[in-house]
Write a protein that holds these residues in place. Structure first.
Motif, PDB file in Angstrom:
ATOM      1  N   SER A 156       0.799  -1.223   0.000  1.00 16.25           N
ATOM      2  CA  SER A 156       0.000   0.000   0.000  1.00 16.25           C
ATOM      3  C   SER A 156       0.830   1.270   0.000  1.00 16.25           C
ATOM      4  CB  SER A 156      -0.933   0.016   1.219  1.00 16.25           C
ATOM      5  OG  SER A 156      -1.889  -1.019   1.129  1.00 16.25           O
ATOM      6  N   VAL A 157       2.042   1.206   0.536  1.00 13.43           N
ATOM      7  CA  VAL A 157       2.841   2.432   0.627  1.00 13.43           C
ATOM      8  C   VAL A 157       3.820   2.597  -0.536  1.00 13.43           C
ATOM      9  CG1 VAL A 157       2.629   2.557   3.130  1.00 13.43           C
ATOM     10  CG2 VAL A 157       4.582   1.360   2.132  1.00 13.43           C
ATOM     11  N   GLN A 158       3.680   1.748  -1.543  1.00 13.92           N
ATOM     12  CA  GLN A 158       4.500   1.923  -2.739  1.00 13.92           C
ATOM     13  C   GLN A 158       4.036   3.177  -3.482  1.00 13.92           C
ATOM     14  OE1 GLN A 158       7.211   0.027  -3.411  1.00 13.92           O
ATOM     15  NE2 GLN A 158       6.701  -1.008  -1.489  1.00 13.92           N
ATOM     16  N   SER A 159       5.004   3.901  -4.036  1.00 14.77           N
ATOM     17  CA  SER A 159       4.681   5.150  -4.742  1.00 14.77           C
ATOM     18  C   SER A 159       5.642   5.341  -5.905  1.00 14.77           C
ATOM     19  CB  SER A 159       4.795   6.332  -3.768  1.00 14.77           C
ATOM     20  OG  SER A 159       4.753   7.564  -4.459  1.00 14.77           O
ATOM     21  N   SER A 160       5.175   6.044  -6.920  1.00 16.87           N
ATOM     22  CA  SER A 160       6.051   6.351  -8.057  1.00 16.87           C
ATOM     23  C   SER A 160       7.102   7.391  -7.674  1.00 16.87           C
ATOM     24  CB  SER A 160       5.218   6.872  -9.238  1.00 16.87           C
ATOM     25  OG  SER A 160       4.477   8.016  -8.853  1.00 16.87           O
ATOM     26  N   SER A 161       6.873   8.075  -6.547  1.00 13.89           N
ATOM     27  CA  SER A 161       7.846   9.040  -6.044  1.00 13.89           C
ATOM     28  C   SER A 161       8.829   8.323  -5.122  1.00 13.89           C
ATOM     29  CB  SER A 161       7.140  10.161  -5.270  1.00 13.89           C
ATOM     30  OG  SER A 161       8.076  10.911  -4.527  1.00 13.89           O
ATOM     31  N   PRO A 162      10.095   8.220  -5.491  1.00 10.13           N
ATOM     32  CA  PRO A 162      11.077   7.497  -4.664  1.00 10.13           C
ATOM     33  C   PRO A 162      11.156   8.015  -3.235  1.00 10.13           C
ATOM     34  CG  PRO A 162      12.000   7.968  -6.823  1.00 10.13           C
ATOM     35  CD  PRO A 162      10.713   8.721  -6.734  1.00 10.13           C
ATOM     36  N   ALA A 172      10.245   7.245   2.452  1.00  7.38           N
ATOM     37  CA  ALA A 172       9.793   7.786   3.736  1.00  7.38           C
ATOM     38  C   ALA A 172       8.689   6.927   4.331  1.00  7.38           C
ATOM     39  CB  ALA A 172       9.304   9.221   3.550  1.00  7.38           C
ATOM     40  N   SER A 173       7.755   6.481   3.498  1.00 11.92           N
ATOM     41  CA  SER A 173       6.649   5.646   3.966  1.00 11.92           C
ATOM     42  C   SER A 173       7.150   4.290   4.440  1.00 11.92           C
ATOM     43  CB  SER A 173       5.616   5.470   2.847  1.00 11.92           C
ATOM     44  OG  SER A 173       5.103   6.719   2.424  1.00 11.92           O
ATOM     45  N   LEU A 174       8.064   3.690   3.688  1.00 14.56           N
ATOM     46  CA  LEU A 174       8.632   2.395   4.073  1.00 14.56           C
ATOM     47  C   LEU A 174       9.463   2.518   5.349  1.00 14.56           C
ATOM     48  CD1 LEU A 174       9.679   0.872   0.624  1.00 14.56           C
ATOM     49  CD2 LEU A 174       7.963  -0.049   2.210  1.00 14.56           C
ATOM     50  N   HIS A 175      10.142   3.646   5.496  1.00 11.67           N
ATOM     51  CA  HIS A 175      10.925   3.885   6.713  1.00 11.67           C
ATOM     52  C   HIS A 175      10.023   3.819   7.937  1.00 11.67           C
ATOM     53  CE1 HIS A 175      13.906   5.673   9.410  1.00 11.67           C
ATOM     54  NE2 HIS A 175      12.962   6.524   9.796  1.00 11.67           N
ATOM     55  N   MET A 214       5.201  15.826   5.806  1.00 10.40           N
ATOM     56  CA  MET A 214       3.797  16.168   5.604  1.00 10.40           C
ATOM     57  C   MET A 214       3.240  15.524   4.339  1.00 10.40           C
ATOM     58  SD  MET A 214       3.100  17.755   8.292  1.00 10.40           S
ATOM     59  CE  MET A 214       1.411  18.226   7.912  1.00 10.40           C
ATOM     60  N   TYR A 215       4.030  15.537   3.263  1.00  7.41           N
ATOM     61  CA  TYR A 215       3.580  14.886   2.031  1.00  7.41           C
ATOM     62  C   TYR A 215       3.435  13.377   2.235  1.00  7.41           C
ATOM     63  CZ  TYR A 215       4.200  19.096  -0.824  1.00  7.41           C
ATOM     64  OH  TYR A 215       4.082  20.348  -1.371  1.00  7.41           O
ATOM     65  N   ALA A 216       4.381  12.776   2.952  1.00  5.35           N
ATOM     66  CA  ALA A 216       4.316  11.332   3.217  1.00  5.35           C
ATOM     67  C   ALA A 216       3.095  11.004   4.058  1.00  5.35           C
ATOM     68  CB  ALA A 216       5.593  10.868   3.921  1.00  5.35           C
ATOM     69  N   GLY A 217       2.825  11.836   5.060  1.00  2.00           N
ATOM     70  CA  GLY A 217       1.643  11.617   5.891  1.00  2.00           C
ATOM     71  C   GLY A 217       0.358  11.710   5.092  1.00  2.00           C
ATOM     72  N   ASP A 218       0.269  12.716   4.226  1.00  2.00           N
ATOM     73  CA  ASP A 218      -0.923  12.878   3.380  1.00  2.00           C
ATOM     74  C   ASP A 218      -1.059  11.699   2.408  1.00  2.00           C
ATOM     75  OD1 ASP A 218      -1.369  15.248   4.659  1.00  2.00           O
ATOM     76  OD2 ASP A 218      -0.650  16.524   3.027  1.00  2.00           O
ATOM     77  N   PHE A 219       0.077  11.252   1.873  1.00  2.00           N
ATOM     78  CA  PHE A 219       0.067  10.110   0.960  1.00  2.00           C
ATOM     79  C   PHE A 219      -0.455   8.854   1.664  1.00  2.00           C
ATOM     80  CE2 PHE A 219       2.475   6.285  -0.369  1.00  2.00           C
ATOM     81  CZ  PHE A 219       1.970   6.128  -1.657  1.00  2.00           C
ATOM     82  N   THR A 224      -7.928   4.371  -0.073  1.00  2.00           N
ATOM     83  CA  THR A 224      -7.903   3.445  -1.203  1.00  2.00           C
ATOM     84  C   THR A 224      -8.106   2.013  -0.735  1.00  2.00           C
ATOM     85  OG1 THR A 224      -6.376   4.887  -2.394  1.00  2.00           O
ATOM     86  CG2 THR A 224      -6.525   2.614  -3.144  1.00  2.00           C
ATOM     87  N   SER A 225      -7.472   1.662   0.377  1.00  2.00           N
ATOM     88  CA  SER A 225      -7.541   0.295   0.884  1.00  2.00           C
ATOM     89  C   SER A 225      -8.965  -0.132   1.214  1.00  2.00           C
ATOM     90  CB  SER A 225      -6.660   0.165   2.136  1.00  2.00           C
ATOM     91  OG  SER A 225      -6.802  -1.119   2.727  1.00  2.00           O
ATOM     92  N   ILE A 226      -9.727   0.799   1.782  1.00  2.00           N
ATOM     93  CA  ILE A 226     -11.061   0.428   2.246  1.00  2.00           C
ATOM     94  C   ILE A 226     -12.133   0.708   1.181  1.00  2.00           C
ATOM     95  CG2 ILE A 226     -11.896   2.593   3.277  1.00  2.00           C
ATOM     96  CD1 ILE A 226     -12.500   0.912   5.817  1.00  2.00           C
TER      97      ILE A 226
END
Length: 324
Positions: A27-33, A38-41, A112-117, A124-126
């Motif tokens: 779910s936390v995969q993104s086209s933005s590296p 940051a999400s995976l961290h 903040m962007y990672a949190g919003d993402f 999306t998940s639900i």
């Protein structure tokens, strides 16, 4: 050791939790590296995963579907993760669970962007759950969490707050999401209304106790155990239950003032922690937590016996005794 003890309570649900963990990572995969990193961290920093396990256990009281339960579990854990990222920005925290926070490793903007993402991924998940009440409950929960974040900022360094203010704050900070985890898990499995209500209340009472214990541990644990400085809540301007009990103590007020103004030396911090620990405030706060746990266990009494009821009982017991 304590974390190992908690995870042992998940034994009967290990396969389900493994599936959810993989879904979280997907779910936390993104086209933005940078957003992906940051999400995976944050995800890899771990956590107790109490929200996902509550969803799974609550769903066992109806017609269980791992696929449906996982969508809800992932969504709720992502909401929790996103709130942590935003919390760390608000509190200017550099460490969480012994690791750098997202804002410390990158910067506030990335955080903040990672949190919003992550919040967006939760929706999306639900999204594919075809039950209108589920979406309504989730929306209301997210709204209340956001209100809680604003209220927490408003109450920073405010010494005129009382017990009611504190309990309303931790309701939004922690209890609502655990309550929703149980409620939505049961709803996803079409459990009967009485069972849904009891599980919802169990989650709420457990969540209140969980946060109170968290606030106690912020004072009684070591820096190494917490993965951040002990007393961080007060240093960040947050008056938690133990501090609430002694905030008007004339001998304690100078410590609180120095904590709020950011001029506290290390020796002062240690002296402050010792003062709180020896004041009797910890025991008073623990008593409040225990009362909530008694209420939580009462909600389980009339539910059918089985591995889920047993595990929920054990988790409540663990929360009351946890050391991290």
């Amino acid at each position: 050791m304590e974390k190992i003890k908690l995870m042992s309570l998940y034994t009967d649900f290990r396969k389900d939790m493994s599936y959810i963990e993989k879904e979280l990572e997907r779910s936390v995969q993104s086209s933005s590296p940078i957003v992906r990193q940051a999400s995976l961290h944050l995800l890899k920093a771990g956590g107790k995963r109490i929200r996902p396990i509550f969803v799974i256990m609550a769903a066992q009281f109806g017609t269980y579907s791992l696929e449906n339960a996982a969508k809800i579990a992932v969504s709720l854990e992502l909401i929790h993760m996103a709130s942590l990222v935003h919390d760390d920005v608000i509190d200017d925290s550099d460490m969480r669970r012994g690791l750098e926070t997202v804002k410390a490793k990158w910067n506030n903007r990335v955080a903040m962007y990672a949190g919003d993402f992550i919040f967006s991924r939760a929706l999306t998940s639900i999204g594919n759950i075809e039950k209108a009440p589920v979406h309504q409950i989730l929306a209301e929960t997210m709204l209340e969490i956001c209100k809680g974040e604003i209220i927490q900022i408003d109450f920073q360094q405010q010494t005129d707050q009382d017990l009611r203010d504190y309990l309303k704050r931790i309701k939004r900070k922690t209890a609502l999401l655990l309550s929703s985890s149980c409620e939505l898990g049961a709803l996803s499995a079409d459990a009967d209304s009485q069972t849904v209500r009891k599980l919802k209340r169990y989650g709420y009472f457990t969540g209140m106790a969980f946060q109170i214990v968290d606030d106690i541990l912020d004072i009684t644990s070591t820096d190494a155990e917490l993965g951040k400085p002990a007393g961080s809540d007060l240093l960040n301007g947050h008056i938690t239950l133990p501090v609430l009990y002694i905030k008007d103590d004339e001998q304690f007020k100078p410590y609180m003032k120095r904590a709020f103004t950011g001029v506290m030396e290390e020796s002062d911090r240690q002296a402050m922690l010792r003062y709180i620990r020896q004041s009797g405030a910890i025991e008073k706060a623990q008593h409040v937590s225990d009362l909530y746990l008694i209420k939580a266990l009462k909600e389980l009494e009339s539910l059918p016996n089985g591995k889920s009821k047993k595990a929920l009982t054990q988790i409540a017991d663990f929360i009351g005794q946890r050391k991290y």
